[in-house]
Motif scaffolding. Structure first.
Motif, PDB file in Angstrom:
ATOM      1  N   THR A  23     -12.379   2.067   0.667  1.00  0.00           N
ATOM      2  CA  THR A  23     -10.960   1.910   1.026  1.00  0.00           C
ATOM      3  C   THR A  23     -10.121   2.342  -0.162  1.00  0.00           C
ATOM      4  O   THR A  23     -10.601   2.450  -1.287  1.00  0.00           O
ATOM      5  N   GLY A  24      -8.814   2.581   0.103  1.00  0.00           N
ATOM      6  CA  GLY A  24      -7.918   2.916  -0.990  1.00  0.00           C
ATOM      7  C   GLY A  24      -7.126   4.164  -0.704  1.00  0.00           C
ATOM      8  O   GLY A  24      -6.796   4.482   0.455  1.00  0.00           O
ATOM      9  N   VAL A  25      -6.840   4.913  -1.764  1.00  0.00           N
ATOM     10  CA  VAL A  25      -5.972   6.081  -1.701  1.00  0.00           C
ATOM     11  C   VAL A  25      -6.608   7.150  -0.799  1.00  0.00           C
ATOM     12  O   VAL A  25      -7.783   7.465  -0.938  1.00  0.00           O
ATOM     13  N   GLY A  26      -5.807   7.664   0.141  1.00  0.00           N
ATOM     14  CA  GLY A  26      -6.273   8.724   1.020  1.00  0.00           C
ATOM     15  C   GLY A  26      -7.045   8.249   2.234  1.00  0.00           C
ATOM     16  O   GLY A  26      -7.493   9.070   3.025  1.00  0.00           O
TER      17      GLY A  26
ATOM     18  N   SER B 267      -6.820   5.692   5.525  1.00  0.00           N
ATOM     19  CA  SER B 267      -5.878   4.860   6.281  1.00  0.00           C
ATOM     20  C   SER B 267      -6.453   3.475   6.573  1.00  0.00           C
ATOM     21  O   SER B 267      -5.751   2.472   6.458  1.00  0.00           O
TER      22      SER B 267
ATOM     23  N   GLY C  86      -8.285   4.860  -7.675  1.00  0.00           N
ATOM     24  CA  GLY C  86      -7.436   4.243  -6.672  1.00  0.00           C
ATOM     25  C   GLY C  86      -8.171   3.842  -5.424  1.00  0.00           C
ATOM     26  O   GLY C  86      -7.542   3.396  -4.463  1.00  0.00           O
ATOM     27  N   GLN C  87      -9.485   4.015  -5.413  1.00  0.00           N
ATOM     28  CA  GLN C  87     -10.289   3.633  -4.259  1.00  0.00           C
ATOM     29  C   GLN C  87     -11.265   2.528  -4.646  1.00  0.00           C
ATOM     30  O   GLN C  87     -11.679   2.420  -5.806  1.00  0.00           O
ATOM     31  N   SER C  88     -11.612   1.705  -3.670  1.00  0.00           N
ATOM     32  CA  SER C  88     -12.541   0.595  -3.876  1.00  0.00           C
ATOM     33  C   SER C  88     -13.757   0.799  -2.982  1.00  0.00           C
ATOM     34  O   SER C  88     -13.641   1.292  -1.867  1.00  0.00           O
TER      35      SER C  88
END
Length: 484
Positions: free
Chosen positions: A15-18, A20, A33-35
């Motif tokens: 999940t995260g940037v980019g 939805s 920015g992603q997890s």
């Protein structure tokens, strides 16, 4: 930024940037920015003891073991499991209570609509009903029941329904056993009497059938005996006829042999007389020859001695020559074997050299093919760069390859060392006059053409060594080189 890979029984939740919502993957890059979290999809066993009550309001305990895990063959189910269940440990009390609540609720509702006898006798159907209803509830969490094992129903303390039912069954079984023993005893006595009567009846029947079969066998035996005797008699008659025929043939052969013996005896007597006369003539001839031979013996003995001596000498000479020829032949054979060995060695050497040359030629051909392919790519690139102008490509290649320099060098080498001869011929005063064209005479023009022939033939002779045919004329050796 890192690259992460899940094990065979795991999935990555990113999940995260980019993204939805969430993204499921087995491997992938984790951007800033992603997890990323990992959840295991292997199923887990859950053991429960569900307390329920039947339609007769009889409580009971239903021990059950469910093997539950995420549905891996459906993407939507995996998404639901990743969002709702994966944040918690699948062995935690939260997940266990969730699953247990669904199973207990569906089990109690289903048990309340069935009697204890229906539950007890239809355990398989009861299991399928529970399995189907629980699965419907678990679908909303993305879970799947891989296996469900329902054990035997157990009494709740203070409510010994199954114990009383077992005692009742035992008593019914004992009473039924006594009844079965009495019936079996009665059937045994009746059956014994029936068996004795049937045994006597069967014995009488077997005795009668045995007598019938024995009589039939005796009749069959007599028939076979008569048949065998008849066949033996026929065979004996046949053999007697053959013996009589053989005796007749023997008598005929004896008569023939007797006649042949008598003829042979007469022929032998006549032959003896004839042979006696021949021998008498031979004796007389031999006596004459003996006298002649005595005269020849002396000369023959001398000639024989000389002949044997010469034969021995010839044999020795032949033996010596044979041994010499054999020695020469042996030497030739050894020499031929040596030449053959040398030829084999030379052939092997040439074969190895040929193999080496073949390998070198093959590699050279492969190099030429590779060079040709590279040159083809190079020419296509040049042609594209020149806009498809073949004339410009040809000029470029000729300039780049130094073809113009080579042509100039070949031309210079061709004219280098030439020693041209320049001959000046004069035709006297018979040339063209200074007057106008109308002043010339036709005969003078013909004479001018004839005067051009000597220098032409002279040049041909100097350049090629060829002379004009005799009927056309011959060149003189004078300085003017006139033709005769």
């Amino acid at each position: 930024m890192m690259y992460k890979v899940a094990s065979p029984s795991e999935y990555l939740v990113i999940t995260g940037v980019g993204i939805s919502d969430i993204r499921l993957a087995k491997k992938g890059w984790i951007l800033p920015g992603q997890s990323c979290s990992v959840f295991d999809v292997s199923p887990v066993n859950y053991t429960f003891e569900v307390q329920a009550m039947s339609a007769e309001k009889l409580p009971f305990v239903l021990p059950a073991v469910f093997t539950i895990g995420p549905r891996v063959d459906d993407e939507q189910s995996l998404f639901r499991y990743a969002k709702l269940i994966s944040p918690h440990d699948k062995l935690s009390s939260h997940v266990k209570e969730l699953v247990q609540g669904i199973i207990e609720g569906e089990t109690r509702v289903l048990a309340a609509s069935m009697t204890m006898e229906e539950i007890f006798r239809g355990t398989k159907d009861f299991k399928q009903e529970v399995f189907g209803k629980v699965q419907l509830e678990l679908n909303q969490f993305g879970l799947l029941i891989y296996n469900a094992n329902v054990k035997q129903l157990v009494d709740v303390p203070g409510h010994e329904y199954f114990s009383y039912l077992g005692q009742k069954t035992q008593m019914e079984a004992a009473n039924q056993a006594r009844i079965d023993v009495a019936e079996a005893k009665m059937k045994g006595e009746i059956g014994s009497k029936l068996r004795e009567g049937r045994t006597q009846q069967n014995a009488a029947k077997v005795d009668a059938e045995t007598k019938i079969i024995a009589t039939q066998r005796q009749g069959d035996g007599k028939k076979e005996e008569i048949k065998v005797k008849t066949e033996v008699k026929i065979y004996e008659n046949h053999r007697e006829a053959e013996v009589a025929e053989a005796n007749a043939d023997l008598a005929k052969k004896k008569a023939g042999w007797s006649m042949e013996a008598q003829v042979a005896e007469v022929e032998a007597t006549k032959a003896v007389s004839l042979r006696d006369a021949e021998l008498q003539i031979e004796v007389e001839r031999m006596n004459a020859l003996t006298t002649t031979e005595k005269l020849k013996a002396e000369l023959l003995s001398k000639a024989s001695v000389e002949y044997e001596t010469k034969v021995q000498e010839a044999n020795w000479e032949l033996y010596r020559k044979q041994k010499a020829a054999e020695a020469i032949l042996y030497g030739k054979e050894r020499e031929a074997e040596a030449q053959k060995a040398a030829a084999d060695a030379a052939f092997y050497s040439r074969q190895q050299v040929a193999d080496g040359e073949l390998y070198a030629k093959r590699k050279e051909a492969e190099g030429l093919v590779a060079m040709a392919q590279a040159q083809g790519v190079y020419l296509r690139t040049l042609l594209e760069a020149l806009g498809g102008n073949y004339a410009a490509l040809r000029d470029y290649l000729m300039i780049n390859g130094g073809l113009y320099r080579e042509i100039a060098k070949i031309n210079s080498d061709a004219v280098q060392g030439l020693q041209p001869k320049i001959s000046i011929w004069t035709n006297g005063n018979g040339g063209v006059r200074n007057g106008g064209a109308g002043e010339g005479n036709a005969m003078e023009e013909v004479a001018g053409v004839y005067k051009m022939l000597p220098p032409l033939f002279k040049t041909v002779q100097e350049q090629t060594g060829m002379l004009p045919p005799p009927w056309m004329g011959s060149l003189t050796d004078s300085s003017n080189s006139n033709m005769k």
